[in-house]
Design an enzyme around this catalytic site. Structure first.
Site, PDB file in Angstrom:
ATOM      1  N   LYS A 127     -11.951  -3.952  18.321  1.00 41.45           N
ATOM      2  CA  LYS A 127     -10.597  -4.460  18.607  1.00 41.45           C
ATOM      3  C   LYS A 127     -10.265  -4.318  20.091  1.00 41.45           C
ATOM      4  CE  LYS A 127      -8.949  -3.621  13.901  1.00 41.45           C
ATOM      5  NZ  LYS A 127      -7.764  -3.717  13.055  1.00 41.45           N
TER       6      LYS A 127
ATOM      7  N   LYS B  13       8.546 -16.954 -11.152  1.00 43.61           N
ATOM      8  CA  LYS B  13       7.780 -15.793 -11.621  1.00 43.61           C
ATOM      9  C   LYS B  13       6.510 -16.257 -12.355  1.00 43.61           C
ATOM     10  CE  LYS B  13       8.168 -11.828 -14.628  1.00 43.61           C
ATOM     11  NZ  LYS B  13       8.804 -11.340 -15.833  1.00 43.61           N
TER      12      LYS B  13
ATOM     13  N   ASN C 171       0.850  -1.201   0.000  1.00 41.40           N
ATOM     14  CA  ASN C 171       0.000   0.000   0.000  1.00 41.40           C
ATOM     15  C   ASN C 171       0.882   1.246   0.000  1.00 41.40           C
ATOM     16  OD1 ASN C 171       0.586   0.790   2.845  1.00 41.40           O
ATOM     17  ND2 ASN C 171      -0.303  -1.228   3.217  1.00 41.40           N
TER      18      ASN C 171
ATOM     19  N   ASP D 296      -4.749 -10.084  12.953  1.00 42.30           N
ATOM     20  CA  ASP D 296      -4.847  -8.671  13.303  1.00 42.30           C
ATOM     21  C   ASP D 296      -3.912  -8.372  14.479  1.00 42.30           C
ATOM     22  OD1 ASP D 296      -5.750  -6.149  14.449  1.00 42.30           O
ATOM     23  OD2 ASP D 296      -7.366  -6.311  12.974  1.00 42.30           O
ATOM     24  N   ILE D 297      -2.835  -7.658  14.198  1.00 42.58           N
ATOM     25  CA  ILE D 297      -1.799  -7.409  15.219  1.00 42.58           C
ATOM     26  C   ILE D 297      -2.374  -6.615  16.387  1.00 42.58           C
ATOM     27  CG2 ILE D 297       0.482  -6.394  15.636  1.00 42.58           C
ATOM     28  CD1 ILE D 297       0.929  -6.588  12.551  1.00 42.58           C
TER      29      ILE D 297
ATOM     30  N   PHE E 235      -4.636   3.036  14.709  1.00 42.80           N
ATOM     31  CA  PHE E 235      -4.965   4.070  13.735  1.00 42.80           C
ATOM     32  C   PHE E 235      -6.140   3.551  12.906  1.00 42.80           C
ATOM     33  CE2 PHE E 235      -2.136   7.759  13.157  1.00 42.80           C
ATOM     34  CZ  PHE E 235      -1.265   7.536  14.207  1.00 42.80           C
TER      35      PHE E 235
ATOM     36  N   ASP F  42      -4.348  -6.481   5.069  1.00 40.19           N
ATOM     37  CA  ASP F  42      -5.414  -7.291   5.668  1.00 40.19           C
ATOM     38  C   ASP F  42      -5.370  -8.713   5.124  1.00 40.19           C
ATOM     39  OD1 ASP F  42      -6.496  -5.329   7.312  1.00 40.19           O
ATOM     40  OD2 ASP F  42      -7.589  -4.421   5.646  1.00 40.19           O
TER      41      ASP F  42
ATOM     42  N   LYS G   4     -13.879   0.391  15.250  1.00 41.68           N
ATOM     43  CA  LYS G   4     -12.601  -0.327  15.456  1.00 41.68           C
ATOM     44  C   LYS G   4     -12.167  -0.253  16.919  1.00 41.68           C
ATOM     45  CE  LYS G   4     -10.916  -0.113  10.738  1.00 41.68           C
ATOM     46  NZ  LYS G   4     -10.324   0.674   9.685  1.00 41.68           N
TER      47      LYS G   4
HETATM   48  O1  PMT Z   1       2.974   5.982   6.628  1.00 40.80           O
HETATM   49  P1  PMT Z   1       2.423   7.328   6.166  1.00 40.80           P
HETATM   50  O2  PMT Z   1       2.645   7.549   4.675  1.00 40.80           O
HETATM   51  O3  PMT Z   1       2.944   8.472   6.979  1.00 40.80           O
HETATM   52  O4  PMT Z   1       0.840   7.319   6.353  1.00 40.80           O
HETATM   53  C1  PMT Z   1       0.315   7.256   7.640  1.00 40.80           C
HETATM   54  C2  PMT Z   1      -0.870   6.279   7.718  1.00 40.80           C
HETATM   55  C3  PMT Z   1      -2.016   6.826   6.915  1.00 40.80           C
HETATM   56  C4  PMT Z   1      -0.454   4.901   7.204  1.00 40.80           C
HETATM   57  C5  PMT Z   1      -1.221   6.149   9.250  1.00 40.80           C
HETATM   58  O5  PMT Z   1      -1.543   7.397   9.749  1.00 40.80           O
HETATM   59  C6  PMT Z   1      -2.363   5.157   9.447  1.00 40.80           C
HETATM   60  O6  PMT Z   1      -3.536   5.457   9.334  1.00 40.80           O
HETATM   61  N1  PMT Z   1      -2.009   3.862   9.762  1.00 40.80           N
HETATM   62  C7  PMT Z   1      -2.949   2.771   9.857  1.00 40.80           C
HETATM   63  C8  PMT Z   1      -3.292   2.292   8.473  1.00 40.80           C
HETATM   64  C9  PMT Z   1      -4.261   1.120   8.508  1.00 40.80           C
HETATM   65  O7  PMT Z   1      -3.866   0.028   8.189  1.00 40.80           O
HETATM   66  O8  PMT Z   1      -5.459   1.387   8.978  1.00 40.80           O
HETATM   67  P2  PMT Z   1      -6.660   0.312   9.104  1.00 40.80           P
HETATM   68  O9  PMT Z   1      -7.851   1.149   9.364  1.00 40.80           O
HETATM   69  O10 PMT Z   1      -6.668  -0.588   7.930  1.00 40.80           O
HETATM   70  O11 PMT Z   1      -6.259  -0.532  10.364  1.00 40.80           O
HETATM   71  C10 PMT Z   1      -6.703  -0.213  11.685  1.00 40.80           C
HETATM   72  C11 PMT Z   1      -5.631  -0.527  12.693  1.00 40.80           C
HETATM   73  O12 PMT Z   1      -5.425  -1.937  12.735  1.00 40.80           O
HETATM   74  C12 PMT Z   1      -4.280   0.102  12.421  1.00 40.80           C
HETATM   75  O13 PMT Z   1      -3.740   0.502  13.656  1.00 40.80           O
HETATM   76  C13 PMT Z   1      -3.458  -1.048  11.846  1.00 40.80           C
HETATM   77  O14 PMT Z   1      -2.063  -0.922  12.175  1.00 40.80           O
HETATM   78  C14 PMT Z   1      -4.059  -2.235  12.567  1.00 40.80           C
HETATM   79  N2  PMT Z   1      -3.976  -3.517  11.837  1.00 40.80           N
HETATM   80  C15 PMT Z   1      -4.624  -3.693  10.656  1.00 40.80           C
HETATM   81  C16 PMT Z   1      -4.581  -4.935  10.035  1.00 40.80           C
HETATM   82  C17 PMT Z   1      -3.853  -5.986  10.634  1.00 40.80           C
HETATM   83  N3  PMT Z   1      -3.748  -7.162  10.064  1.00 40.80           N
HETATM   84  N4  PMT Z   1      -3.223  -5.767  11.792  1.00 40.80           N
HETATM   85  C18 PMT Z   1      -3.276  -4.564  12.418  1.00 40.80           C
HETATM   86  O15 PMT Z   1      -2.678  -4.376  13.474  1.00 40.80           O
END
Ligand code: PMT
Length: 402
Positions: A345, A293, A214, A310-311, A327, A283, A341
């Site tokens: 979570k 390849k 991403n 999901d961490i 986030f 995800d 969330k």
């Molecule tokens: O890195 P930059 O270019 O500075 O951009 C910053 C950012 C936009 C990436 C950052 O501010 C941000 O929003 N990070 C979280 C991105 C994200 O994956 O969001 P989400 O809404 O999909 O996930 C929610 C939360 O679950 C996040 O804290 C994520 O780290 C966590 N997660 C998601 C999936 C997973 N398998 N494990 C997780 O821990």
């Protein structure tokens, strides 16, 4: 008024070295204890006796000086300092610091120092404008070093331009403001706490040459690491692949896939008082990683994906878990999805940001956040990621101590 602070002043060899004497006087006037380190070439411009008389402390210039090591060895000197300022900093010392060379006392102290470091450049305007010097300065900034000046004006060499050492009174003011900021109120401090932060994207391989990823640059997570350091925390940064330099003094763990990030974060989580999940974790990842390849064949092709662990949710499930901050990156219904969330979570706080818009979010220098916790929320307006990180860290510290 900065009483009882320990300021280490590094003086490198330039005509502006004489101004460093005034700097010692001003620091002393503010109640600071000052120790001076000089490079060999600084000794050509000003006598160590001047600094000794003004600071009331011996002056250090030798890396391998048994007498000095007995009295205050170089590692102790680095540990002693609350702030380390190099003024004047020549183009040469800036280059050495940016490359991590440690062939004299001053550059060795820079590598050993764990306190905030400031550099006040002074040199001929052409040397300052040289692309190499500018790259070196940018590198120091990325390492979290504060750059003070230089100023524009007449130079000792007869030229006019940027390169004059900032006035001692301005350098002193800058440092005093920074030191006062360091002395945060207890509710804003993470002093001595362990903080774990994830940052950047993950890469989920499809075959030896392709992966799913991403747009995360890691800027938000790295800024949080620096802000947590500034608030006195010991920081572990688990980072996906990014092209950023980690702040000096963080414990960096580099990972690539969501699975590796999960393993790194979970193995460290219980050692930490706070976990901040700023990483954009994939995800889903491909069920099969092809050993060779993948060849172009049919007009249409599909991928079978498996949901990743999901961490954030797994950290929140741990017994004696850290204060857990997530986030939420959303293109729509920001507040609704973020609050969902927070509850689903079972985390302590969530910082919601818009992504896919003109300003803020992925890869931008700027961002804005709407932060939610179980009993309240706070909007942090659009600003640089480093300022935003400072505000978020303050908020986390406040909620943690509440
Ligand atoms: O890195 P930059 O270019 O500075 O951009 C910053 C950012 C936009 C990436 C950052 O501010 C941000 O929003 N990070 C979280 C991105 C994200 O994956 O969001 P989400 O809404 O999909 O996930 C929610 C939360 O679950 C996040 O804290 C994520 O780290 C966590 N997660 C998601 C999936 C997973 N398998 N494990 C997780 O821990």
């Amino acid at each position: 008024m900065t009483i009882n602070k320990h300021i280490l002043l590094g003086v490198s060899g330039g005509i502006a070295a004489y101004k460093a004497a005034e700097l010692v006087r001003l620091f002393k006037k503010q109640g600071a204890d000052v120790r001076v380190v000089m490079t060999k070439s600084a000794l050509q411009f000003i006598s160590p006796l001047t600094f000794q008389a003004l600071s009331g402390n011996s002056v250090h210039s030798e890396l391998l000086d048994t007498d000095a090591e007995n009295a205050m060895g170089h590692i102790n000197l680095a540990r002693w300092a609350d702030a380390f300022i190099i003024a004047p900093a020549t183009a040469n010392i800036i280059a050495k610091l940016s490359y991590g060379l440690a062939d004299d006392l001053l550059s060795t102290l820079y590598l050993a120092a764990t306190c905030p470091v400031y550099v006040a450049p002074a040199m001929n305007q052409a040397m300052w404008n040289n692309a190499v010097t500018q790259e070196n300065v940018e590198k120091l900034k990325r390492h979290g070093i504060g750059i003070i000046g230089p100023e524009q004006g007449d130079q000792a060499c007869g030229e006019i331009g940027f390169g004059r050492l900032s006035e001692p009174v301005d350098i002193c003011k800058h440092l005093m403001v920074a030191l006062d900021k360091q002395a945060l109120s207890p509710s804003q401090s993470l002093q001595g706490l362990n903080v774990l932060i994830s940052a950047g994207p993950t890469r989920e391989p499809l075959d030896p040459v392709r992966y799913l990823t991403n747009r995360s640059s890691g800027k938000m997570g790295y800024a949080l690491a620096q802000a947590a350091l500034n608030a006195g925390a010991n920081v572990t940064l688990v980072s996906g692949p990014v092209s950023l330099v980690a702040p000096k003094n963080v414990h960096l763990i580099k990972v690539e896939t969501a699975e590796q990030m999960h393993e790194a974060v979970i193995s460290k989580a219980l050692e930490n008082a706070v976990y901040i999940g700023a990483a954009a974790v994939a995800d889903y990842s491909p069920v099969i990683i092809q050993a060779e390849k993948i060849k172009k064949q049919d007009d249409q092709s599909s991928l079978l994906l498996r949901k990743n662990k999901d961490i954030l949710a797994d950290v929140a499930k741990l017994d004696k878990r850290p204060f857990t901050v997530g986030f939420a990156a959303e293109t729509d219904h920001l507040e609704v999805y973020a609050q969902d969330k927070l509850v689903r979570k079972n985390i302590d706080m969530i910082a919601a940001n818009w992504v896919g818009r003109e300003q803020g979010g992925f890869d931008s220098e700027l961002n804005a956040l709407h932060v939610f916790w179980k009993t309240g929320d706070k909007k942090l307006v659009m600003t640089t990621k480093s300022q935003l990180a400072e505000q978020l860290i303050n908020l986390i510290a406040e909620r943690l101590h509440a």
